[in-house]
Design an enzyme around this catalytic site. Structure first.
Site, PDB file in Angstrom:
ATOM      1  N   CYS A 292      37.251  35.381  49.840  1.00 12.45           N
ATOM      2  CA  CYS A 292      37.007  36.034  50.946  1.00 12.45           C
ATOM      3  C   CYS A 292      37.498  35.556  52.160  1.00 12.45           C
ATOM      4  O   CYS A 292      38.212  35.974  52.980  1.00 12.45           O
ATOM      5  CB  CYS A 292      35.565  36.360  51.056  1.00 12.45           C
ATOM      6  SG  CYS A 292      34.956  37.100  49.344  1.00 12.45           S
TER       7      CYS A 292
HETATM    8  N1  LIG Z   1      33.917  36.615  44.961  1.00  9.87           N
HETATM    9  C1  LIG Z   1      33.161  37.070  45.923  1.00  9.87           C
HETATM   10  O1  LIG Z   1      32.239  36.268  46.484  1.00  9.87           O
HETATM   11  C2  LIG Z   1      33.431  38.253  46.545  1.00  9.87           C
HETATM   12  C3  LIG Z   1      32.293  38.746  47.648  1.00  9.87           C
HETATM   13  C4  LIG Z   1      32.545  40.201  48.229  1.00  9.87           C
HETATM   14  C5  LIG Z   1      33.656  40.807  47.758  1.00  9.87           C
HETATM   15  N2  LIG Z   1      34.423  40.324  47.205  1.00  9.87           N
HETATM   16  C6  LIG Z   1      35.627  41.207  46.869  1.00  9.87           C
HETATM   17  O2  LIG Z   1      35.659  41.970  45.940  1.00  9.87           O
HETATM   18  C7  LIG Z   1      36.739  42.188  45.156  1.00  9.87           C
HETATM   19  C8  LIG Z   1      36.719  41.468  43.691  1.00  9.87           C
HETATM   20  O3  LIG Z   1      36.661  40.037  43.700  1.00  9.87           O
HETATM   21  P1  LIG Z   1      36.100  39.337  42.559  1.00  9.87           P
HETATM   22  O4  LIG Z   1      35.849  37.874  43.194  1.00  9.87           O
HETATM   23  O5  LIG Z   1      35.167  39.977  41.792  1.00  9.87           O
HETATM   24  O6  LIG Z   1      37.609  39.030  41.675  1.00  9.87           O
HETATM   25  P2  LIG Z   1      37.855  38.184  40.640  1.00  9.87           P
HETATM   26  O7  LIG Z   1      39.077  38.024  40.267  1.00  9.87           O
HETATM   27  O8  LIG Z   1      36.920  37.625  40.034  1.00  9.87           O
HETATM   28  O9  LIG Z   1      37.719  39.586  39.562  1.00  9.87           O
HETATM   29  C9  LIG Z   1      38.677  40.771  39.406  1.00  9.87           C
HETATM   30  C10 LIG Z   1      38.632  41.213  38.202  1.00  9.87           C
HETATM   31  O10 LIG Z   1      39.568  42.394  38.121  1.00  9.87           O
HETATM   32  C11 LIG Z   1      40.400  42.418  36.984  1.00  9.87           C
HETATM   33  N3  LIG Z   1      41.623  43.296  37.285  1.00  9.87           N
HETATM   34  C12 LIG Z   1      42.742  42.784  37.932  1.00  9.87           C
HETATM   35  N4  LIG Z   1      43.539  43.890  38.239  1.00  9.87           N
HETATM   36  C13 LIG Z   1      42.927  45.099  37.380  1.00  9.87           C
HETATM   37  C14 LIG Z   1      43.297  46.527  37.246  1.00  9.87           C
HETATM   38  N5  LIG Z   1      44.264  46.837  37.791  1.00  9.87           N
HETATM   39  N6  LIG Z   1      42.575  47.078  36.419  1.00  9.87           N
HETATM   40  C15 LIG Z   1      41.243  46.472  36.031  1.00  9.87           C
HETATM   41  N7  LIG Z   1      40.844  45.328  36.153  1.00  9.87           N
HETATM   42  C16 LIG Z   1      41.924  44.365  36.946  1.00  9.87           C
HETATM   43  C17 LIG Z   1      40.712  40.929  36.724  1.00  9.87           C
HETATM   44  O11 LIG Z   1      41.189  40.660  35.502  1.00  9.87           O
HETATM   45  C18 LIG Z   1      39.521  40.334  37.106  1.00  9.87           C
HETATM   46  O12 LIG Z   1      38.673  40.165  35.819  1.00  9.87           O
HETATM   47  C19 LIG Z   1      37.714  41.443  46.025  1.00  9.87           C
HETATM   48  O13 LIG Z   1      38.338  42.555  46.927  1.00  9.87           O
HETATM   49  C20 LIG Z   1      37.003  40.473  46.680  1.00  9.87           C
HETATM   50  O14 LIG Z   1      37.458  40.308  48.170  1.00  9.87           O
HETATM   51  C21 LIG Z   1      34.421  39.063  46.350  1.00  9.87           C
END
Ligand SMILES: NC(=O)c1ccc[n+]([C@@H]2O[C@H](COP(=O)([O-])OP(=O)(O)OC[C@H]3O[C@@H](n4cnc5c(N)ncnc54)[C@H](O)[C@@H]3O)[C@@H](O)[C@H]2O)c1
Length: 462
Positions: A292
């Protein structure tokens, strides 16, 4: 009941009689008969799936990663914030099932997107994950579905990328299907604020979209705040992350100045934190990491350029925060120099590689950046992190290489010329670490409880 409530109630009754997509969906949401597809089962998607399944919805998780899908279907969690004994009963009771196949979207009433939103090599937004996902959703879109985007992104994404693709199906937003942005606010590792008790912002494309999305989230999340558009909700989220990036940069800059002035920045910040109003504590460190803070503000910077607007605070914060690993290198060099040792060829042991305490996530971690810098310098560098098995290094090396974590022992500490605390994991025994280390560069003030003077003399604070 006021006039507006009377109109809304009459409208709801009329909708129920006609069986409009909105009325049918609201009824399924209210009675927990709605099926929920969550696309992307990572740090955001998996805790959300558990939160939604716990209140009774059937959840289909969809992820391209076959290993993650298989683990979920065995009730095994790979995310710190989701315990196996929380996940397993939901899997056993058929409340959560994971798939790699997007066809399950056809059965879902609510589709939530939690896919990554990284930066490209040139630090522009990489919205390809959202684009691919919405293309899949469009194949199965049908009347009576709510689609929400939770991934963090620049203001305008839901309308410019999602709506454009979804309306090509001929279905009409706000009438046939409902579209909203509702940014995730998960704080990995936070025991007090979980998905359930962290209030959530919802911005729908139309008033009907807002009504349906708020009704859905209200079932599983304590407090919902609706705003007038998806762009507003998108801006709320990037602002929240920018706020952190800028304030962390401010205390990092203070640390750089205190270093020059011979002041202890931690003492300054602890004393400043005693002010009962108008003060909020942020702490310096080796830089910022995770998915983030180092990334999201640059989504806004990119979008601002379209308006010929330069986001100066974001650029400056990025510059200061990304300089911090270099500053830690300088601190190591000085700590070694005082012991008559050169940096080149020294044995350096880094403690912690995760970007944050008690987590395994090392994406964008400043520890990884420091490791890359030290390896490129030719140092004999190792790391110990009980949460991180290994990291892969891409920058500054001709080929990608993997560096594995080593166990934290008396021998490895004694063999080091300099020990550097990067992540203040609570599992580390700081007394033990200082006792067996020749010198400790502490970038987090993690050794604050080590009080004996002969031990403190070995500690070099950021
Ligand atoms: N990690 C955090 O603390 C946090 C907090 C708030 C918001 N976010 C936002 O949330 C979103 C996700 O972040 P995250 O940390 O969960 O990411 P992550 O990498 O932990 O998880 C994303 C998942 O999506 C899957 N993926 C990728 N492409 C895909 C597709 N086309 N179809 C289906 N699955 C797919 C990946 O295999 C993975 O398991 C981002 O935009 C991030 O900025 C993250």
């Amino acid at each position: 009941m006021n006039v507006s409530d009377t109109i809304k109630t009459s409208q709801a009754m009329a909708d129920a009689v006609t069986g409009s997509p909105k009325a049918i969906l609201l009824d399924k949401i209210a009675t927990c008969r709605a099926k929920v597809a969550i696309i992307g089962l990572g740090y955001v998607g998996l805790p959300l799936a558990v939160c939604v399944a716990k209140i009774g919805y059937a959840v289909f998780g969809i992820d391209l990663n076959q290993e993650r899908v298989s683990q979920i279907n065995l009730g095994i969690s790979y995310i710190n914030d989701v315990a196996n004994d929380e996940l397993l009963p939901l899997v056993e009771n058929d409340k959560i099932r994971a798939y790699t196949d997007f066809a399950k979207i056809a059965e879902a009433d609510v589709v939530i997107i939690c896919v990554p939103t990284p930066l490209t090599k040139n630090r522009d937004p990489d919205t390809s994950y959202i684009q691919k996902t919405v293309t899949e959703i469009a194949k199965y879109l049908r009347p009576g579905q709510l689609i929400t985007l939770e991934s963090t992104t620049y203001p305008g994404t839901t309308e410019e990328i999602m709506l454009t693709v979804l309306e090509k199906t001929g279905l009409k937003v706000g009438e046939d299907f409902f579209l909203a942005h509702s940014p995730e606010r998960v704080d990995p590792g936070n025991q007090r604020y979980t998905t359930h008790n962290t209030n959530k912002v919802v911005g729908g494309l139309t008033p009907a979209c807002n009504e349906v999305a708020a009704a859905f989230y209200r079932k599983s999340i304590l407090d919902i705040i609706t705003v007038s558009s998806p762009s507003c909700a998108e801006m709320v989220k990037v602002f929240e992350n920018t706020f952190r990036a800028v304030n962390i940069a401010l205390v990092n800059e203070l640390a750089l100045l205190c270093d020059k002035m011979g002041l202890n920045v931690w003492e300054v910040l602890d004393a400043a934190a005693t002010k009962p109003f108008g003060m909020m504590s942020f702490y310096p460190g080796p830089g910022v990491g995770g998915h983030c803070i180092p990334i999201d503000p640059f989504y806004l910077t990119w979008k601002a350029r379209e308006y010929n607007f330069h986001t100066r605070f974001i650029e400056l914060a990025g510059e200061i925060n990304s300089f911090m690993p270099q500053f830690v290198r300088e601190k190591i060099m000085r700590a070694l120099g005082r012991r008559g040792k050169p940096l080149y060829g020294s044995n350096i042991l880094m403690l912690g590689m995760a970007y944050k305490r008690d987590l395994s996530d090392w994406r964008e971690s400043p520890g990884v950046h420091l490791l890359e810098i030290l390896l490129a310098d030719g140092e004999d560098v190792h790391f110990c992190d009980p949460y991180v098995g290994a990291v892969s290094i891409k920058e500054r090396t001709p080929d990608e290489m993997t560096v594995a974590s080593e166990p934290l022992t008396k021998e490895i500490l004694e063999a080091a010329d300099c020990v550097v605390v990067i992540t203040d994991h609570s599992d580390f025994d700081y007394d033990f670490i200082v006792t067996h280390s020749p010198v400790v560069v502490d970038t987090r003030n993690a050794c604050r409880a080590v009080l004996e003077q002969h031990q403190r003399d070995k500690i070099v604070l950021l």
